[in-house]
Design an enzyme around this catalytic site. Structure first.
Site, PDB file in Angstrom:
ATOM      1  N   ASP A 112      62.128  -6.550  53.760  1.00 33.37           N
ATOM      2  CA  ASP A 112      61.993  -6.731  52.308  1.00 33.37           C
ATOM      3  C   ASP A 112      60.556  -6.296  52.011  1.00 33.37           C
ATOM      4  O   ASP A 112      59.961  -5.538  52.804  1.00 33.37           O
ATOM      5  CB  ASP A 112      62.259  -8.195  51.912  1.00 33.37           C
ATOM      6  CG  ASP A 112      62.392  -8.410  50.402  1.00 33.37           C
ATOM      7  OD1 ASP A 112      63.467  -8.151  49.850  1.00 33.37           O
ATOM      8  OD2 ASP A 112      61.394  -8.821  49.754  1.00 33.37           O
TER       9      ASP A 112
ATOM     10  N   LYS B 260      67.422 -15.882  53.441  1.00 26.98           N
ATOM     11  CA  LYS B 260      66.199 -15.113  53.135  1.00 26.98           C
ATOM     12  C   LYS B 260      65.037 -15.794  53.839  1.00 26.98           C
ATOM     13  O   LYS B 260      65.083 -16.995  54.106  1.00 26.98           O
ATOM     14  CB  LYS B 260      65.952 -15.113  51.620  1.00 26.98           C
ATOM     15  CG  LYS B 260      65.036 -14.019  51.153  1.00 26.98           C
ATOM     16  CD  LYS B 260      65.766 -12.684  50.957  1.00 26.98           C
ATOM     17  CE  LYS B 260      64.783 -11.550  50.768  1.00 26.98           C
ATOM     18  NZ  LYS B 260      65.469 -10.286  50.432  1.00 26.98           N
TER      19      LYS B 260
HETATM   20  P1  NDP Z   1      58.043  -2.435  49.749  1.00 30.36           P
HETATM   21  O1  NDP Z   1      57.104  -3.383  50.353  1.00 30.36           O
HETATM   22  O2  NDP Z   1      58.467  -1.233  50.522  1.00 30.36           O
HETATM   23  O3  NDP Z   1      57.484  -1.926  48.343  1.00 30.36           O
HETATM   24  C1  NDP Z   1      57.176  -2.800  47.330  1.00 30.36           C
HETATM   25  C2  NDP Z   1      56.574  -2.017  46.192  1.00 30.36           C
HETATM   26  O4  NDP Z   1      56.427  -2.873  45.060  1.00 30.36           O
HETATM   27  C3  NDP Z   1      55.179  -1.492  46.518  1.00 30.36           C
HETATM   28  O5  NDP Z   1      54.964  -0.305  45.817  1.00 30.36           O
HETATM   29  C4  NDP Z   1      54.283  -2.603  45.975  1.00 30.36           C
HETATM   30  O6  NDP Z   1      52.981  -2.196  45.630  1.00 30.36           O
HETATM   31  C5  NDP Z   1      55.042  -2.999  44.722  1.00 30.36           C
HETATM   32  N1  NDP Z   1      54.735  -4.372  44.335  1.00 30.36           N
HETATM   33  C6  NDP Z   1      54.866  -5.492  45.087  1.00 30.36           C
HETATM   34  N2  NDP Z   1      54.450  -6.560  44.395  1.00 30.36           N
HETATM   35  C7  NDP Z   1      54.056  -6.100  43.185  1.00 30.36           C
HETATM   36  C8  NDP Z   1      53.535  -6.710  42.031  1.00 30.36           C
HETATM   37  N3  NDP Z   1      53.322  -8.021  41.996  1.00 30.36           N
HETATM   38  N4  NDP Z   1      53.237  -5.928  40.972  1.00 30.36           N
HETATM   39  C9  NDP Z   1      53.450  -4.608  41.015  1.00 30.36           C
HETATM   40  N5  NDP Z   1      53.940  -3.959  42.089  1.00 30.36           N
HETATM   41  C10 NDP Z   1      54.247  -4.704  43.147  1.00 30.36           C
HETATM   42  O7  NDP Z   1      59.322  -3.308  49.326  1.00 30.36           O
HETATM   43  P2  NDP Z   1      60.801  -2.838  49.032  1.00 30.36           P
HETATM   44  O8  NDP Z   1      60.810  -1.515  48.379  1.00 30.36           O
HETATM   45  O9  NDP Z   1      61.598  -3.049  50.258  1.00 30.36           O
HETATM   46  O10 NDP Z   1      61.286  -3.962  47.996  1.00 30.36           O
HETATM   47  C11 NDP Z   1      61.087  -3.824  46.595  1.00 30.36           C
HETATM   48  C12 NDP Z   1      62.043  -4.754  45.876  1.00 30.36           C
HETATM   49  O11 NDP Z   1      63.396  -4.426  46.223  1.00 30.36           O
HETATM   50  C13 NDP Z   1      61.882  -6.234  46.186  1.00 30.36           C
HETATM   51  O12 NDP Z   1      62.190  -6.985  45.027  1.00 30.36           O
HETATM   52  C14 NDP Z   1      62.962  -6.470  47.226  1.00 30.36           C
HETATM   53  O13 NDP Z   1      63.365  -7.827  47.271  1.00 30.36           O
HETATM   54  C15 NDP Z   1      64.058  -5.578  46.697  1.00 30.36           C
HETATM   55  N6  NDP Z   1      65.074  -5.199  47.663  1.00 30.36           N
HETATM   56  C16 NDP Z   1      64.730  -4.518  48.807  1.00 30.36           C
HETATM   57  C17 NDP Z   1      65.715  -4.131  49.689  1.00 30.36           C
HETATM   58  C18 NDP Z   1      65.423  -3.291  50.886  1.00 30.36           C
HETATM   59  O14 NDP Z   1      66.371  -2.836  51.520  1.00 30.36           O
HETATM   60  N7  NDP Z   1      64.171  -3.012  51.213  1.00 30.36           N
HETATM   61  C19 NDP Z   1      67.130  -4.530  49.484  1.00 30.36           C
HETATM   62  C20 NDP Z   1      67.382  -5.171  48.212  1.00 30.36           C
HETATM   63  C21 NDP Z   1      66.372  -5.509  47.385  1.00 30.36           C
HETATM   64  P3  NDP Z   1      51.777  -2.381  46.686  1.00 30.36           P
HETATM   65  O15 NDP Z   1      51.915  -1.244  47.647  1.00 30.36           O
HETATM   66  O16 NDP Z   1      50.562  -2.319  45.834  1.00 30.36           O
HETATM   67  O17 NDP Z   1      51.974  -3.716  47.315  1.00 30.36           O
END
Ligand code: NDP
Length: 444
Positions: free
Chosen positions: A165, A125
């Site tokens: 991510d 990671k």
């Molecule tokens: P994105 O950056 O596309 O989206 C993240 C989302 O979560 C946004 O809506 C963001 O809001 C919100 N967010 C981030 N931090 C916070 C916080 N502290 N409090 C509330 N909301 C928050 O990321 P992903 O969708 O890719 O990833 C989301 C999760 O899924 C992570 O935990 C990641 O590790 C996990 N994941 C992702 C994978 C992938 O293929 N993308 C694979 C496996 C796991 P804002 O827009 O305001 O920042």
């Protein structure tokens, strides 16, 4: 004190100030007792001590120039945690909260997740404390190019293959890949999540969210249940959340709430995903704009209130520790039947305890969100074979992988006397394969 307890205690002592890493290690190690008892030979070769110690940690500075001509400096990380079963594989996260503890917890989780997919990928990671929010395209490009100017020497198509991510999507992967190709003069599958015009795979964008729904659907099927008519809440509104919403809706569920880091929207008649996509994917805006566009919906500042909305299914898809014990208790009190983790470690240890004691179905991240990395591995297979599979082909493979994961963790939980405890099931299945490979390789 047992072998596992000693390893955990030493880990905490030797890695102070890394609370997320401690949390992930605690969650994993406290479920592995039945495996370790069966294999006393592990202790003799310090297998667990090696399992929790990254093979390599790379930390570097990332200097770049902003639009005003100021020189800015961020921290960059790549943790190459475990390559026993394949090249390091795991995403890059760009978010101001990123630090070594967070990258190590994600890396440790990734080892077992990747093992669960059944594909030959090790765990890694990386990321940076760079905040992409509010930056211009040129600033994002400058940052990505500088980040890759150091990272390129540590990665490779058969060594370490990063993906996206939080904060790293198609745009960032494009800039990172462009810089890698320029420096190395190689067009190879060194990153996944690439665009379709330069070696990407169909379904990779949707994979984590779709996979989350496929595994939940399988858990439902085993109970004679389905998504049809279910009320669902989803945290986040990024890549994972959007495609989980899309697939759940296509199966007849009503998604009534989603959030970003500022607050949540509640739409009792069902979230309009076209509006969410327009705000978050096209305009890179705030979810608060949804309530201005959709009559009858309401925006609320802050995220925590969302967990008090009555629902059948809760899908945390934003970030770590977004559900604490209190929020978990509210979900259970209001009738949640399934919690499936799209984000990594979104539930605190207290929250997991609440879910498990309540008897609801709890699908932990390393199983439930494995669809993203599984499809990344399918992207790697297509790259090295110079192939391009159809959407249906990749989607079917993804679904089969998620269905298999469900049955593997369900079977393991039963076999080890923990029926219905999918955290234990996932940790055990993931660990056994990695441990076998590590034993085969000798002390390395
Ligand atoms: P994105 O950056 O596309 O989206 C993240 C989302 O979560 C946004 O809506 C963001 O809001 C919100 N967010 C981030 N931090 C916070 C916080 N502290 N409090 C509330 N909301 C928050 O990321 P992903 O969708 O890719 O990833 C989301 C999760 O899924 C992570 O935990 C990641 O590790 C996990 N994941 C992702 C994978 C992938 O293929 N993308 C694979 C496996 C796991 P804002 O827009 O305001 O920042």
């Amino acid at each position: 004190m047992s072998y596992l307890e000693r390893v955990l205690e030493n880990l905490k002592k030797n890695n102070p100030n890394e609370p997320e890493f401690h949390q992930a290690a605690t969650e994993i190690l406290t479920t592995l007792a039945p495996v370790v008892e069966k294999h006393p030979e592990y202790e003799a070769v310090a297998l667990l001590e090696r399992f929790v110690e990254p093979e390599r940690v790379v930390m570097f500075r990332v200097p770049w120039v902003d639009d005003k001509g100021n020189v800015r400096v961020n921290k960059g990380y790549r943790v190459q945690f475990n390559s026993a079963i394949g090249p390091y594989k795991g995403g890059l996260r760009f978010h101001p909260s990123v630090n070594l503890s967070i990258i190590k917890f994600l890396g440790l989780e990734q080892i077992l997740k990747n093992s669960l997919t059944g594909l030959p990928i090790g765990g890694g990671k990386g990321g940076s404390d760079f905040d992409p929010k509010g930056k211009s395209d040129r600033e994002i490009m400058a940052f990505c190019q500088s980040f890759m100017t150091e990272l390129y020497r540590h990665i490779g198509a058969d060594t370490d293959v990063p993906a996206g991510d939080i904060g790293v999507g198609a745009r960032e992967i494009g800039y990172l890949f462009g810089q890698y190709k320029r420096i190395r003069n190689e067009h190879v599958g060194v990153l996944t999540g690439r665009g379709l015009s330069y070696g990407g795979s169909l379904v990779r964008t949707e994979a984590t969210g779709y996979g989350l729904i496929y595994i939940t659907q399988e858990a439902m099927k085993a109970r004679g249940d389905s998504f049809d008519g279910k009320t669902v809440i989803i945290s986040g509104s990024g890549n994972v959340a959007i495609y989980a919403c899309e697939k759940a809706q296509s199966l007849g569920a009503k998604v009534v709430a989603m959030y970003d880091s500022d607050g949540y929207v509640y739409d009792p008649s069902g979230i309009r995903l076209d509006v969410i996509k327009e705000i978050k994917e096209v305009k890179r805006g705030r979810i608060s704009g949804y309530a201005d566009k959709v009559h009858g919906s309401k925006y609320n500042e802050g995220c925590k209130g969302m967990w008090a909305i009555p629902c059948d299914v809760a899908l945390p898809c934003a970030t770590q520790n977004e559900i604490d014990g209190q929020s978990a208790a509210l979900l259970v009190k209001h009738g949640v039947k399934y919690v499936a983790e799209g984000a990594n470690m979104p539930s605190t240890l207290d929250a997991i305890e609440v879910f498990q004691k309540s008897g609801i179905v709890f699908l932990p991240a390393k199983a439930a969100n494995a669809g993203g990395v599984a499809t990344s591995a399918l992207e790697m297979a297509q790259s090295s074979g110079r192939l391009f599979w159809s959407f249906e082909e990749v989607d079917k493979k993804l679904k089969d992988i998620m269905v298999n994961i469900y049955h593997n963790i369900d079977d393991a939980a039963r076999e080890f006397g923990r029926e219905g405890d999918y955290s234990a099931g996932a940790n055990i299945v993931g660990f056994i394969k990695v441990a076998e490979a590590m034993m085969a390789h000798g002390v390395v």
